[in-house]
Structure formats: C-alpha cells, structure tokens
Design an enzyme around this catalytic site. Structure first.
Site, PDB file in Angstrom:
ATOM      1  CG  ASP A 109      -2.079   0.957   1.102  1.00  0.00           C
ATOM      2  OD1 ASP A 109      -2.078   1.760   0.150  1.00  0.00           O
ATOM      3  OD2 ASP A 109      -2.981   0.915   1.961  1.00  0.00           O
ATOM      4  CG  ASP A 168      -2.983   3.715  -3.608  1.00  0.00           C
ATOM      5  OD1 ASP A 168      -3.957   3.056  -4.030  1.00  0.00           O
ATOM      6  OD2 ASP A 168      -3.046   4.455  -2.621  1.00  0.00           O
ATOM      7  CD  GLU A 169      -5.226  -1.521  -1.055  1.00  0.00           C
ATOM      8  OE1 GLU A 169      -5.533  -2.276  -0.119  1.00  0.00           O
ATOM      9  OE2 GLU A 169      -5.933  -0.547  -1.407  1.00  0.00           O
TER      10      GLU A 169
END
Length: 465
Positions: free
Chosen positions: A11, A105-106
C-alpha cells in the site's frame, strides 16, 4: 492457509499527495491535500502532515480547509499517478506472475508463485528489497505487509504505515487478531460494525466467541459464515492476477446545480462519450447502459437499459443514456451525473443496433485533457479553470513550474522541478502567451545508461510484526 508468510500486500503511502510532494520540493514535509477544489469537492488523499489536523480521504473539501487552512490544496493529476503506478506494478510483476492490483496504489503479490520467497526469512528480504526498489525508481515510500493470507497481509500493511514492513508469523494470527476491533476485518463497514456493536460484539475475539450460528442469525448466511471464518484467521482466497472489470463508468459533480434540462442532456452525452472512450481503451464492450443522477436534495436515482448485444458504439450509448434521462425528473436541479456500461464483453455486435443508423461507430470527440476529478468546463468558466492548482506549466523564459493559484485574471506559478531546490514564485496574466500547460516531469531523473524501471536495493528499515 499456507504455512509461510509469502503473500505480500503493498500500500503506497498517501499516494496522490506523496506524488505531489515528490514533484514539488517546496511542499515536502508540508500539509498537502489533493481532491476536488470546488464547493462540493472531496478529499482524495491527504499527506501525513495534513492528517495531523484531522484531514482524511472522502472528507468534504470545505471541512478540510477549516481544519488545515494553511495546507496546499491541489487538483489531481491522474495521468501522472497512473504513470507512477505502472512503474510500481512493474516492480511487483518482476517478483511474481500473480499480482492482484486493487487500485493505483495497492496490490497483493503471491511471492511463492514467482519463487521470490518460500519462508519467513526470504519473504522479509523480498519485502525489504521491494520497498528499496520503489524508493529508487519513484522516490516514494510504500508500506508492506507479509502473511500467510490476503486478509492478514492487508492488516499487516496497515500496521506498517507509514513507510514500514510488518510480517505476521504463521501460528500467531489468532493472538494478533483477537483484540482488534471488528472493523479491522474486510467486509465490516460502518453499518455492519454498528449492528455488531448493538449485539455486544466489539472485537474479533468476541466475534469468534459469538459462534457461527449467531453470526448467521445477525448478518445472514453468506456474511455470517465469512466473518466467522475470518475471525478464526481462516482466509483461503488466492491472489488472482487478472481482476475482471464488472463495469466501466464516469461521473462528474458540479459546483452549482444544473437546472437547464438542455444542459443536463449535453452533460449526459459528454459523459457517454467519455465512458465509451474508456471501454475502447480497455478493449471492451457492454450490454447494459446505466445512468446515475444525484439531485439537489442528495437523492440519487439510477436507471438502466439492457441492449440486445454488447456495443462500444458512442451513438448507441449516447442514445440509450438520453432515453434513460427522459425517465428522470431533474426539476430542482442536478448536482451529479454519471454514465456507465456493465455486462462487459471483449467483442461487439454492431449490426444489432439499427437505432444508430447513419452515425459512424467511431464518432467520438477528440481526447479530453485529463481532469476527471473536476467538473467539465463551461463556456462561462472563470479563469481559474484554465490553470488548475498543482498542474504543470512551462514558461518560455522561466522554464518548468506548477500553478500555485489563480484568480482575478492572474496566475501564480512556482518554478521548480522534482530534483531542484524549492523554487521562486512569479505571477502572470492568465492569457500570457509565454505560459503554457506542460507534461509532468519524471519524479526521479534517470541516470545516464540506466534502464527505465531499474531499481536499487539496500538501505531499508525492516520491522517485524
């Protein structure tokens, strides 16, 4: 569940805000808030410096400004965020063929499938090297969780924030989960959490003690069974490399309610074209057209129409969306509009759609400038709209910079680059021909002879969980 902590969850830390800080030296270490800047805008991401003041994602921007009046408020640059995300995802795919992106983003990574890890020590080394590579390639930080299941890896990465690594050793899962609040578990949102709290269930241990039958009675069969298994740290979900999209949609929120029915129709057509453009970029088509309308009183209406076969024809989608709009009462004003397509397929049946006769299938307007978080410009748009705060510009004399603010016919620019010192500030007329919009500069300039995406290891703090 596997016997080694070889599932990794990454993350990125405050991703949008961190990208902005990396590209703007004057904002490093300062409060930065990214999101829609209009009266009805919401926070997309807040830097950790802004979170100290209580600013968080999904908060109304007006509330954020009250809490952190001195923060830098910027309009998102989605094209840049996607570009940086591709760099990060490339590093993940070098670790394993099984990478499951959840957002820009993960992502989850199955380290075992790629031979990158097989036990606790190798998993920790792989996670530490990944964090170092991300910093070397993008200049950003990411938090890593390592565990024997997806659920636990995600919990570990949350505990690792910001800029850390947490590994949950197999055999310790129940002890770690027990005292945590039930909201920690995936699938337990505010409504479910409140329902459990009213039943006297606050922690994961209390969830397990309640028993499966009681949870089924409280939450229903599917949800009750799933939560009981998670409370016992059971999660057999595999990392899936390709997450099939269920729908493609776009929407805009408007600073001022739209009352003009003609204008509403124009907006719906524009959104339909944007939606089709996304369909085509993904190589998809769809059978069900969906219209979303949020009215002046916050009531939200959704209408849908299913066609006889999948399409990516803009005329068909526009006409279907227009028919759906005819069934919606927009009296009083509209604050949000959206158009989506579901029932996706990777082929089309254009011959089925006689209603589009005479309109070419590629009848799409030219590509729009990336500005998906802000409402579409109107003819009477004020000067500020042409110079979104935080966006890149270049001046014929002063070089590259970014918009610090605009208004009253003026635009203020800070001239700096990702690898420069904090730059000087100058103000220009909004119509200064020497000032032009520009493309973002790389966050980390490539060294001579370095291949794109190359990273470096070492120098990383690794923390065990």
């Amino acid at each position: 569940m596997r016997s080694a902590p070889t599932i990794l969850h990454l993350d990125m830390d405050a991703f949008f805000a961190s990208v902005e800080q990396a590209s703007k030296p004057s904002l490093r270490g300062k409060a930065v808030v990214v999101g829609g800047l209009g009266p009805r805008g919401v926070v997309a991401t807040a830097s950790y410096e802004a979170r100290v003041f209580g600013v968080h994602s999904a908060m109304p921007m007006a509330q954020a400004r009250r809490r952190a009046p001195n923060a830098a408020y910027l309009v998102p640059r989605f094209a840049l965020y996607r570009s940086v995300s591709e760099q990060v995802m490339g590093l993940l795919k070098a670790l394993s063929p099984l990478v499951e992106p959840l957002s820009l983003d993960e992502a989850f990574v199955d380290l075992e499938a790629g031979g990158a890890a097989w036990d606790e020590r190798s998993a920790r080394l792989a996670g530490a090297k990944l964090r170092a590579d991300i910093r070397a390639v993008t200049g950003l930080t990411g938090s890593v969780g390592l565990a024997a299941s997806k659920m636990l890896a995600k919990i570990a990465s949350e505990q690792a924030k910001p800029d850390g690594l947490v590994l949950i050793e197999p055999g310790t899962e129940r002890a770690l989960l027990g005292p945590l609040p039930v909201r920690t578990l995936p699938g337990v949102g505010p409504a479910t959490g409140d329902h459990l709290r009213r039943a006297g269930i606050h922690t994961v241990d209390e969830l397990a003690e309640a028993g499966e039958d009681e949870l089924v009675r409280l939450l229903g069969k599917a949800h009750g069974h799933a939560l009981f298994a998670m409370a016992l740290a059971r999660d057999e979900r595999p990392v899936v490399a390709e997450r099939e999209a269920k729908s493609v949609s776009v929407e805009d929120t408007y600073d001022v309610d739209i009352h003009d029915r003609v204008r509403v129709g124009t907006e719906v057509r524009r959104l339909a074209d944007r939606c089709v453009r996304r369909l085509r970029e993904a190589g998809l088509s769809g059978r069900t057209i969906v219209l979303k309308v949020r009215r002046y009183d916050f009531s939200t209406l959704t209408r849908s129409e299913t066609l006889r076969g999948p399409t990516d024809d803009p005329a068909v989608v526009r006409e279907a969306a227009a028919r759906l709009l005819d069934s919606v009462d927009t009296t009083g004003g509209v604050r949000l509009l959206g158009v989506g397509v579901s029932g996706l397929a990777d082929y089309t049946q254009e011959d089925l759609f006689a209603q589009a006769a005479g309109v070419p299938a590629d009848d799409l307007p030219h590509e729009e400038t990336e500005a998906e978080a802000a409402p579409a410009p109107e003819p009477e748009t004020p000067a500020e709209r042409r110079w979104p705060a935080g966006h890149d510009v270049r001046h014929a004399v002063h070089g590259p910079g970014w918009v610090q603010g605009s208004g009253l016919g003026r635009v203020t620019v800070r001239f700096e680059t990702p690898d420069s010192e904090p730059g000087r500030v100058k103000t220009f007329r909004v119509d200064d021909p020497a000032l032009q919009p520009a493309q973002p500069l790389p966050l980390v300039p490539r060294r001579p002879g370095e291949a794109e995406g190359a990273g470096a290891g070492g120098g990383v703090r690794a923390e065990g969980g």
